[in-house]
Design a protein around this motif. Structure first.
Motif, PDB file in Angstrom:
ATOM      1  N   ARG A 105       0.824  -1.211   0.000  1.00 24.36           N
ATOM      2  CA  ARG A 105       0.000   0.000   0.000  1.00 24.36           C
ATOM      3  C   ARG A 105       0.860   1.264   0.000  1.00 24.36           C
ATOM      4  NH1 ARG A 105      -4.949  -0.853   4.323  1.00 24.36           N
ATOM      5  NH2 ARG A 105      -5.645  -2.912   3.604  1.00 24.36           N
ATOM      6  N   TRP A 106       2.076   1.154   0.513  1.00 24.00           N
ATOM      7  CA  TRP A 106       2.920   2.331   0.706  1.00 24.00           C
ATOM      8  C   TRP A 106       4.141   2.348  -0.203  1.00 24.00           C
ATOM      9  CZ3 TRP A 106      -0.736   4.272   3.396  1.00 24.00           C
ATOM     10  CH2 TRP A 106      -1.432   3.491   4.311  1.00 24.00           C
ATOM     11  N   LEU A 107       4.509   1.196  -0.711  1.00 24.34           N
ATOM     12  CA  LEU A 107       5.712   1.076  -1.532  1.00 24.34           C
ATOM     13  C   LEU A 107       5.350   0.993  -3.011  1.00 24.34           C
ATOM     14  CD1 LEU A 107       8.849   0.382  -1.742  1.00 24.34           C
ATOM     15  CD2 LEU A 107       8.076  -2.014  -1.761  1.00 24.34           C
ATOM     16  N   PRO A 108       5.931   1.841  -3.865  1.00 18.75           N
ATOM     17  CA  PRO A 108       5.709   1.683  -5.309  1.00 18.75           C
ATOM     18  C   PRO A 108       6.267   0.341  -5.779  1.00 18.75           C
ATOM     19  CG  PRO A 108       6.570   3.878  -4.820  1.00 18.75           C
ATOM     20  CD  PRO A 108       6.686   3.078  -3.552  1.00 18.75           C
ATOM     21  N   ILE A 109       5.421  -0.448  -6.418  1.00 20.78           N
ATOM     22  CA  ILE A 109       5.834  -1.740  -6.973  1.00 20.78           C
ATOM     23  C   ILE A 109       5.653  -1.684  -8.485  1.00 20.78           C
ATOM     24  CG2 ILE A 109       5.356  -4.213  -7.068  1.00 20.78           C
ATOM     25  CD1 ILE A 109       4.553  -4.105  -4.158  1.00 20.78           C
ATOM     26  N   ARG A 110       6.746  -1.880  -9.208  1.00 17.29           N
ATOM     27  CA  ARG A 110       6.737  -1.790 -10.666  1.00 17.29           C
ATOM     28  C   ARG A 110       6.737  -3.183 -11.280  1.00 17.29           C
ATOM     29  NH1 ARG A 110      11.636   2.706 -10.819  1.00 17.29           N
ATOM     30  NH2 ARG A 110      10.548   4.298  -9.567  1.00 17.29           N
TER      31      ARG A 110
END
Length: 205
Positions: A105-110
């Protein structure tokens, strides 16, 4: 696992206990209060981009508990982003949510598939990132002595085989964790955690 680390380390035990609690409830997300609607919301509302820094590239990692542990550690240690393959399926999997503790929810995941990994890394280089592999290979530098640039892409290998040859060919450097035991092999999540901590320590000085 080629990076497998058999140890009663507190983090591993805590994660195992968490997963066991989930299995006993019959609800994959009951112990964390995460529902399917929460996962849908997570996918629809991406976290805001973070300032350029450490991008952890884990497209070659395919075991979901390892990816979940990586997401949790990346979020806690302030990584810019985590790169994985098949992100939508992975972050909605029960084994991921049981370990990640909502880090997604808080970490950008690419999402970068394996077939597009080399092209993605070359793009990062054009954007000013140093491409650094975590690999036991000739010429690898002690992770505690490497001078990490602020913009670094930390590339992780497969759980058994390590970093693919075509990916190794585009890297700027490789770092290695000094080891004193007989096994000479750490779990990929544990290895990445050590490298992320070394990056943060190096950037703090």
């Amino acid at each position: 696992e080629s990076m497998g680390f058999k140890s009663a380390d507190p983090m591993a035990l805590a994660l195992a206990a968490m997963a066991n609690r989930v299995d006993r409830t019959g609800d994959p997300d009951a112990s964390l209060g995460v529902t399917a609607a929460d996962v849908d919301e997570t996918l629809d509302k991406r976290p805001p981009e973070r300032p350029p820094g450490l991008v952890v590239v884990a497209s070659l990692v395919d075991k979901i508990p390892n990816l979940a542990g990586l997401a949790r550690t990346c979020e806690v240690l302030g990584a810019e982003a985590l790169v994985i393959a098949d992100a939508a399926r992975t972050v909605s999997h029960r084994d991921f949510t049981a370990v990640s503790v909502t880090a997604e929810r808080w970490l950008p995941i690419r999402d970068v598939p394996v077939r597009g990994l080399v092209s993605y890394l070359r793009r990062l280089r054009r954007e000013g990132y140093a491409l650094v592999g975590l690999e036991q290979t000739r010429g690898a530098v002690d992770v505690n002595e490497y001078r990490f640039p602020r913009k670094t892409a930390l590339v992780l290998g497969r759980e058994r085989e390590g970093i693919d040859a075509d990916v190794l060919g585009v890297l700027d450097a490789c770092v290695v964790i000094p080891q004193k035991g007989m096994i000479r092999s750490l779990n990929v999540h544990v290895s990445a955690s050590v490298a992320m901590a070394a990056y943060n320590l190096a950037r703090a000085h």
